[in-house]
Every structure is written in C-alpha cells, then in structure tokens.
Design a protein around this motif. Structure first.
Motif, PDB file in Angstrom:
ATOM      1  N   ALA A 120       2.599  11.111  -6.120  1.00  0.00           N
ATOM      2  CA  ALA A 120       3.597  11.987  -6.746  1.00  0.00           C
ATOM      3  C   ALA A 120       3.332  12.090  -8.248  1.00  0.00           C
ATOM      4  CB  ALA A 120       5.001  11.445  -6.482  1.00  0.00           C
ATOM      5  N   GLY A 121       3.021  10.958  -8.882  1.00  0.00           N
ATOM      6  CA  GLY A 121       2.749  10.950 -10.314  1.00  0.00           C
ATOM      7  C   GLY A 121       1.570  11.845 -10.664  1.00  0.00           C
ATOM      8  N   LEU A 122       0.506  11.768  -9.872  1.00  0.00           N
ATOM      9  CA  LEU A 122      -0.692  12.566 -10.159  1.00  0.00           C
ATOM     10  C   LEU A 122      -0.430  14.049  -9.907  1.00  0.00           C
ATOM     11  CD1 LEU A 122      -3.487  10.269  -8.684  1.00  0.00           C
ATOM     12  CD2 LEU A 122      -3.121  10.846 -11.075  1.00  0.00           C
ATOM     13  N   GLN A 123       0.363  14.337  -8.855  1.00  0.00           N
ATOM     14  CA  GLN A 123       0.592  15.746  -8.531  1.00  0.00           C
ATOM     15  C   GLN A 123       1.585  16.404  -9.479  1.00  0.00           C
ATOM     16  OE1 GLN A 123       1.614  15.550  -4.394  1.00  0.00           O
ATOM     17  NE2 GLN A 123      -0.475  16.016  -3.764  1.00  0.00           N
ATOM     18  N   ASN A 124       2.424  15.590 -10.114  1.00  0.00           N
ATOM     19  CA  ASN A 124       3.416  16.164 -11.019  1.00  0.00           C
ATOM     20  C   ASN A 124       2.929  16.284 -12.454  1.00  0.00           C
ATOM     21  OD1 ASN A 124       5.206  16.440  -8.965  1.00  0.00           O
ATOM     22  ND2 ASN A 124       6.261  14.500  -9.361  1.00  0.00           N
ATOM     23  N   VAL A 125       1.653  15.980 -12.698  1.00  0.00           N
ATOM     24  CA  VAL A 125       1.127  16.109 -14.057  1.00  0.00           C
ATOM     25  C   VAL A 125       1.250  17.573 -14.489  1.00  0.00           C
ATOM     26  CG1 VAL A 125      -0.962  16.068 -15.444  1.00  0.00           C
ATOM     27  CG2 VAL A 125      -0.444  14.160 -13.955  1.00  0.00           C
ATOM     28  N   ASP A 126       1.824  17.771 -15.653  1.00  0.00           N
ATOM     29  CA  ASP A 126       2.013  19.104 -16.204  1.00  0.00           C
ATOM     30  C   ASP A 126       0.665  19.828 -16.295  1.00  0.00           C
ATOM     31  OD1 ASP A 126       2.689  21.311 -17.785  1.00  0.00           O
ATOM     32  OD2 ASP A 126       4.298  20.164 -18.750  1.00  0.00           O
ATOM     33  N   LEU A 127       0.556  20.983 -15.613  1.00  0.00           N
ATOM     34  CA  LEU A 127      -0.718  21.705 -15.613  1.00  0.00           C
ATOM     35  C   LEU A 127      -1.122  22.144 -17.014  1.00  0.00           C
ATOM     36  CD1 LEU A 127      -0.463  23.865 -12.379  1.00  0.00           C
ATOM     37  CD2 LEU A 127      -1.871  21.851 -12.798  1.00  0.00           C
TER      38      LEU A 127
ATOM     39  N   PHE B 236       0.800  -1.217   0.000  1.00  0.00           N
ATOM     40  CA  PHE B 236       0.000   0.000   0.000  1.00  0.00           C
ATOM     41  C   PHE B 236       0.843   1.282   0.000  1.00  0.00           C
ATOM     42  CE2 PHE B 236      -1.898   3.195   2.884  1.00  0.00           C
ATOM     43  CZ  PHE B 236      -2.946   3.609   2.083  1.00  0.00           C
ATOM     44  N   PHE B 237       1.812   1.350   0.911  1.00  0.00           N
ATOM     45  CA  PHE B 237       2.504   2.629   1.106  1.00  0.00           C
ATOM     46  C   PHE B 237       3.337   3.078  -0.105  1.00  0.00           C
ATOM     47  CE2 PHE B 237       5.969   5.262   2.873  1.00  0.00           C
ATOM     48  CZ  PHE B 237       5.204   6.273   3.420  1.00  0.00           C
ATOM     49  N   PRO B 238       4.242   2.221  -0.617  1.00  0.00           N
ATOM     50  CA  PRO B 238       5.012   2.669  -1.793  1.00  0.00           C
ATOM     51  C   PRO B 238       4.121   3.016  -2.996  1.00  0.00           C
ATOM     52  CG  PRO B 238       5.917   0.629  -0.907  1.00  0.00           C
ATOM     53  CD  PRO B 238       4.638   0.873  -0.186  1.00  0.00           C
ATOM     54  N   VAL B 239       3.056   2.221  -3.191  1.00  0.00           N
ATOM     55  CA  VAL B 239       2.152   2.497  -4.322  1.00  0.00           C
ATOM     56  C   VAL B 239       1.445   3.835  -4.118  1.00  0.00           C
ATOM     57  CG1 VAL B 239       0.005   1.755  -5.425  1.00  0.00           C
ATOM     58  CG2 VAL B 239       1.823   0.102  -5.007  1.00  0.00           C
ATOM     59  N   THR B 240       0.965   4.085  -2.896  1.00  0.00           N
ATOM     60  CA  THR B 240       0.276   5.344  -2.624  1.00  0.00           C
ATOM     61  C   THR B 240       1.206   6.531  -2.837  1.00  0.00           C
ATOM     62  OG1 THR B 240      -1.001   4.198  -0.946  1.00  0.00           O
ATOM     63  CG2 THR B 240      -1.104   6.590  -0.916  1.00  0.00           C
TER      64      THR B 240
ATOM     65  N   ILE C 121      -4.477   9.110 -15.931  1.00  0.00           N
ATOM     66  CA  ILE C 121      -4.144   7.681 -15.817  1.00  0.00           C
ATOM     67  C   ILE C 121      -2.806   7.366 -16.494  1.00  0.00           C
ATOM     68  CG2 ILE C 121      -4.842   5.357 -16.515  1.00  0.00           C
ATOM     69  CD1 ILE C 121      -7.729   6.178 -15.900  1.00  0.00           C
ATOM     70  N   PRO C 122      -2.610   7.786 -17.761  1.00  0.00           N
ATOM     71  CA  PRO C 122      -1.304   7.459 -18.368  1.00  0.00           C
ATOM     72  C   PRO C 122      -0.135   8.101 -17.629  1.00  0.00           C
ATOM     73  CG  PRO C 122      -2.773   8.507 -19.983  1.00  0.00           C
ATOM     74  CD  PRO C 122      -3.522   8.421 -18.720  1.00  0.00           C
ATOM     75  N   ALA C 123      -0.349   9.299 -17.065  1.00  0.00           N
ATOM     76  CA  ALA C 123       0.752   9.956 -16.351  1.00  0.00           C
ATOM     77  C   ALA C 123       1.074   9.228 -15.054  1.00  0.00           C
ATOM     78  CB  ALA C 123       0.400  11.416 -16.064  1.00  0.00           C
ATOM     79  N   ALA C 124       0.060   8.617 -14.433  1.00  0.00           N
ATOM     80  CA  ALA C 124       0.276   7.987 -13.129  1.00  0.00           C
ATOM     81  C   ALA C 124       0.786   6.553 -13.261  1.00  0.00           C
ATOM     82  CB  ALA C 124      -1.019   8.010 -12.319  1.00  0.00           C
ATOM     83  N   LEU C 125       0.625   5.937 -14.434  1.00  0.00           N
ATOM     84  CA  LEU C 125       0.985   4.521 -14.575  1.00  0.00           C
ATOM     85  C   LEU C 125       2.463   4.228 -14.307  1.00  0.00           C
ATOM     86  CD1 LEU C 125      -1.009   2.897 -17.529  1.00  0.00           C
ATOM     87  CD2 LEU C 125      -1.050   2.317 -15.120  1.00  0.00           C
TER      88      LEU C 125
ATOM     89  N   VAL D  95       4.014  -3.741 -21.251  1.00  0.00           N
ATOM     90  CA  VAL D  95       2.856  -3.806 -22.147  1.00  0.00           C
ATOM     91  C   VAL D  95       2.007  -2.539 -22.022  1.00  0.00           C
ATOM     92  CG1 VAL D  95       0.671  -5.013 -22.574  1.00  0.00           C
ATOM     93  CG2 VAL D  95       2.763  -6.321 -22.203  1.00  0.00           C
ATOM     94  N   LEU D  96       1.802  -2.081 -20.784  1.00  0.00           N
ATOM     95  CA  LEU D  96       0.868  -0.973 -20.562  1.00  0.00           C
ATOM     96  C   LEU D  96       1.510   0.399 -20.790  1.00  0.00           C
ATOM     97  CD1 LEU D  96      -1.160  -2.154 -17.424  1.00  0.00           C
ATOM     98  CD2 LEU D  96      -1.891  -2.059 -19.805  1.00  0.00           C
ATOM     99  N   CYS D  97       2.815   0.508 -20.725  1.00  0.00           N
ATOM    100  CA  CYS D  97       3.486   1.798 -20.901  1.00  0.00           C
ATOM    101  C   CYS D  97       4.463   1.713 -22.077  1.00  0.00           C
ATOM    102  CB  CYS D  97       4.237   2.219 -19.637  1.00  0.00           C
ATOM    103  SG  CYS D  97       3.242   2.139 -18.149  1.00  0.00           S
ATOM    104  N   PRO D  98       3.950   1.540 -23.296  1.00  0.00           N
ATOM    105  CA  PRO D  98       4.866   1.325 -24.428  1.00  0.00           C
ATOM    106  C   PRO D  98       5.780   2.525 -24.689  1.00  0.00           C
ATOM    107  CG  PRO D  98       2.601   1.657 -25.174  1.00  0.00           C
ATOM    108  CD  PRO D  98       2.541   1.496 -23.687  1.00  0.00           C
TER     109      PRO D  98
END
Lengths: 250, 258
Positions: free
Chosen positions: B143-150, B134-138, B172-176, B246-249
């Motif tokens: 961080a991935g969601l917050q760093n999405v280019d505005l 849970f913790f590392p994934v959270t 979703i693609p930015a957070a993967l 596969v999911l992040c080509p």
C-alpha cells in the motif's frame, strides 16, 4: 534558448494543442496565459520532456529535446517538497537527481537560504513551513539544479494575494541578478506582464497562440508598474485576446 | 522537571490500573487456591518464577532466536513481494489470492505439519513466525509503495533521475512508515507464533516450558511462561518503535511543537 515548431498534441481523440510555434532567447522570460484546459500545462510538460508530443519539434540550447528529460528545471504548481527531507535536503533534490555532487549542492543551497528568505529554517521539516516558504524552497530547489532553462507551472497559484505579490517582485529581482531562460505558465495576466519579456496568449482547446504581447520594461520592475498607463494598455491587449475566445456557451 | 512530570502523567494511569488488577486477582485467587489450582494467585506465580528462574534463560534464548530470525525472514520476503507486486500488476493478480489464503490457514493446524516436514529443530518455528509477520508487512508495504504521489516520481524524473535515484529518494522513505506499521501489528503475534510452534514439538523454548508445565499440572509455571512471552513481545514491540523513531525522523510527533 528554446525553439518550438509546429507543436501538436492530442490525448487519444482529444486535440489539446493544435499548432504552436515560438522561441525564447537565452536569458529571456516568456509567459504563457490562457483559459483553463487550453493545454498550458501540457505544453510545459512537453518542454520538460515528461510528455512526447504527437507532432512537432522542440529544441533546447540547440539539442533535440522531444521526450528527452533533464535539460530543463521543471517546477509544478504543487511545491512537491519531500516530507521525509528537511528543508536543506529538499533544496538539493534536483541537483542530486541530476547526479551532481551533493556536497557542492548543499554548500550552494546554504548560501541561497538567506537570499530566499529561509535563513534559520535549514533543518525544518516541510510540514513546519508556511505556504510561501515552501514555494520559495521549491524555487530554490529548481535553481540549485543548475540548469539554464526554468519551466514554472503556476508557481504562485496556491498562494494568497499578498504573499504572491511579494514573491513576484522577489523572483523578478532574483532573475535580474541570475540569467535564466524562463517559461512561466499562469492564469494571472498581471503576473505574466510583470515578470515576462513576452506574453503568449493561448486560445481555448485545442490551443494555438492567439496573440503575442511584449512587455519591454527594464528589470527589476517595481510592483507599482501594474498601475502604469502603458502597462494597463498592454494588459487590455492580453485580456482582449483572451476574451475573443469568450466563454463557451451551451 | 516538566518532562519527568509529563512522563509520569503518561505512565501512571496504566501502571496503576495493572497494580489494581493484580491486587484484585491476588485477593480473589488467594482465597480459592486450594480449590482452584487452575488460577494461581500472582504471589504463587512469582514464587514459581523465582524457583524456575535458572531454567528460563536457555528457553528464552531459543524462543528469541526463532522469533528474530523469523521476523527478519518475514520482513525481507514481505518487502521483496511488495516491490514485485506494486511494480507489476500481473504479479499482483497472481499472488494476491495466495497471500490472503496464506493468512487464513490457522497456525495451530499448520504448525504440526511443519514439524513433520522440517523436524523438531528451529526451522518449523522460524517458518511459523515468518508466516505471521509476512502478510501484514507485505500488505502495508505494498500500500505504501502504491500510494506514492506520482508527482514526486515525475519531479525526480524531470531532473533526469533514474530508477536507483527514485528508489533511494522517494520509494524507500515513502514505504518505511507503512512497513513499520505492519511490522508493529505482526510483532504482537510473532513471539506467540514461535511459542505455538514449540509447544507441538521442540527440545527447548518457552513453548516447551509451558507445555511441560501444563502436563505436570503446574499452572503457576504456565503463567510464568505466559508472563515471559508477554514481556518479550513488549520488548520487541518497543525495539521496533525505537527503530521506527530513528529511521523516520519526519514522523516524530514532538517535532511539530518545535
């Protein structure tokens, strides 16, 4: 067509745009030049509906457009290609975000790749493309969105001089074939006069229109137009209007 | 041919290193076996593996089930918490200390309590694995969601795209990739988490197998258990790497050269 009346905007206590009114007829090209920080980009963001102005009126094709999104195709200075989409999928981002049919957008984009000098790169990732190609792809995305009004914020600002000149003549040709209403924000006076039918000069902050210079040459225009005597006299007029403000001292 | 040679160049050095280590271990432990049963030689561990092989599949099945369910639970709660935390600053302030605290409690302390609360079945082990994941994934997904280019968000918005479009095309693609990075880190502990849970109280599982072997002073079997846990962890790690590939080509390194 675009109609702007008595536009004012301030960020908290900082007046960015003092009083701006102008109109751009359907199919016409209007360029806005001005010193850094005069509110050019703010003006474009207001037209795009991304920012609600403090006061004033914006109509796009007869609709009130203040704070209303989705009436215009806005292109920022950065290409903003999504790194997780291949070139073709990036081309359809605008159309998809508008809720248009994705397959139709793909077909239309595929047809335009050749015209935009991107043939063979449909399946490339953005990081595999050069700066000029990325910018053309961003333009392609803007066109495929299928909106009449294009708002371009220094689309060639990050490119080298040669690529930039190529893209300018190319864009001029493309727009001659495809009627669009365009507002272009730029630092480059040559670019403004070469592409636009009318150039608006903004004063330093808070921005007002300090001069309007016509550029009445028929499209498409040859790039050597920049050395034409009449062109140079118009350029002088724009530069003078820019210079009147002068660099701020102190 | 070239790819075969490249693959050889990739795998040969670590494989060779492992072989050398095993040989040294065999030499050293083989001589002192009678005096030192705590470190059995690799050959004795191999014999123990062959002897107890019929017992292992059911233990492996139990441990794998706990790990898989726990990972799924940990990832899904991690992603939900990341979405809430990144979209709602108040939630971040409220939850952040709890998130950190949840990670500072040693599993060895927590596991017996969980067994008391949730019994000897799969539940306490699943909870341990979920907590580990849970913790590392959270953290990495947040961080991935917050760093999405505005400006990406503004681009989609300028075309009239709403929340659902934004989520599908940008968030979703930015957070993967960060999600997978977090998952990869936590997976190395996930199987071990299940094993710790099992060693405290269980009716089946590799942890039970190891604990029983320890009580019987069968250290060769303990090492069999450790080896199986290691192999399972590496298999899971590879599976997630393949899934990420596969999911992040767009993240594939080889694409840069084409």
């Amino acid at each position: 067509m675009i109609l702007v009346e008595g536009l004012q905007h301030s960020f908290e206590s900082l007046d960015v745009i003092a009083d701006v009114s102008f109109s751009v007829d359907r199919g016409r090209f209007c360029a806005v030049v001005g010193p850094s920080g005069c509110g050019k980009s703010t003006l474009l963001r207001i037209l795009a509906g991304l920012l609600a102005p403090s006061d004033g009126r914006v109509d796009i094709d007869g609709h009130r457009a203040v704070g209303r999104i989705g009436h215009t195709a806005y292109m920022a200075q950065r290409d903003l290609l999504l790194p997780w989409r291949r070139a073709l999928a990036n081309a359809t981002v605008g159309a998809e975000a508008r809720g248009l049919d994705r397959r139709a957008a793909r077909t239309q984009s595929l047809g335009l790749f050749e015209r935009f000098g991107l043939a063979g790169f449909e399946r490339s990732w953005p990081h595999q493309m050069s700066g000029g190609m990325r910018q053309r792809l961003a333009l392609l995305r803007t066109f495929v969105a299928g909106l009449d009004v294009l708002l371009l914020d220094e689309p060639f600002g990050a490119l080298d001089a040669i690529t930039r000149r190529d893209l300018q003549t190319w864009l001029d040709q493309f727009l001659t074939e495809n009627q669009h209403t365009v507002v272009l924000v730029t630092h480059d006076v040559d670019e403004a006069l070469l592409l636009a039918d009318e150039v608006l000069v903004l004063s330093p902050r808070p921005g007002t229109i300090s001069a309007r210079v016509q550029s009445p040459y028929p499209h498409p225009r040859p790039s050597r137009l920049v050395t034409d005597a009449d062109f140079i006299s118009r350029k002088a007029a724009v530069l003078e209007a820019l210079g009147q403000a002068g660099p701020r001292t102190g | 041919m070239n790819t075969v040679r490249a693959a050889m160049r990739e795998t040969a050095p670590p494989a060779l290193f492992v072989v050398v280590l095993l040989a040294l271990w065999e030499l050293w432990a083989g001589q002192s076996t009678s005096r030192n049963p705590v470190l059995p030689a690799p050959s004795r561990i191999w014999h123990a593996l062959v002897d107890t092989a019929p017992l292992l599949p059911s233990h492996v099945r139990t441990t794998l089930t706990e790990t898989a369910v726990g990972v799924l639970l940990g990832v899904s709660t991690g992603v939900i918490v990341a979405v809430v935390v990144s979209g709602w600053p108040l939630a971040r302030r409220v939850l952040h200390p709890l998130l950190v605290a949840s990670q500072t409690v040693p599993i060895q302390v927590l596991a017996p309590l969980l067994v008391l609360w949730a019994g000897f079945g799969l539940a306490p082990k699943i909870i341990v694995v979920a907590l580990v994941v849970f913790f590392p994934v959270t953290v990495s997904t947040t961080a991935g969601l917050q760093n999405v280019d505005l400006e990406y968000i503004e681009l989609i918005r300028s075309f009239g795209g709403g929340r659902a479009v934004l989520l599908r095309m940008v968030m979703i693609p930015a957070a993967l990739p960060p999600l997978f990075a977090g998952l990869r880190i936590s997976l190395t502990y996930a199987v071990a988490g299940a094993v710790i849970g099992e060693s405290i109280g269980a009716t089946s599982g590799l942890g039970l197998y190891i604990a029983r072997s320890q009580r019987a002073f069968r250290y060769d079997q303990v090492f069999v258990g450790v080896a199986v846990v290691t192999v399972l962890s590496m298999v899971l790690f590879s599976l997630v790497s393949v899934l990420a590939w596969v999911l992040c080509p767009w993240q594939r390194q080889t694409d840069r050269s084409t």
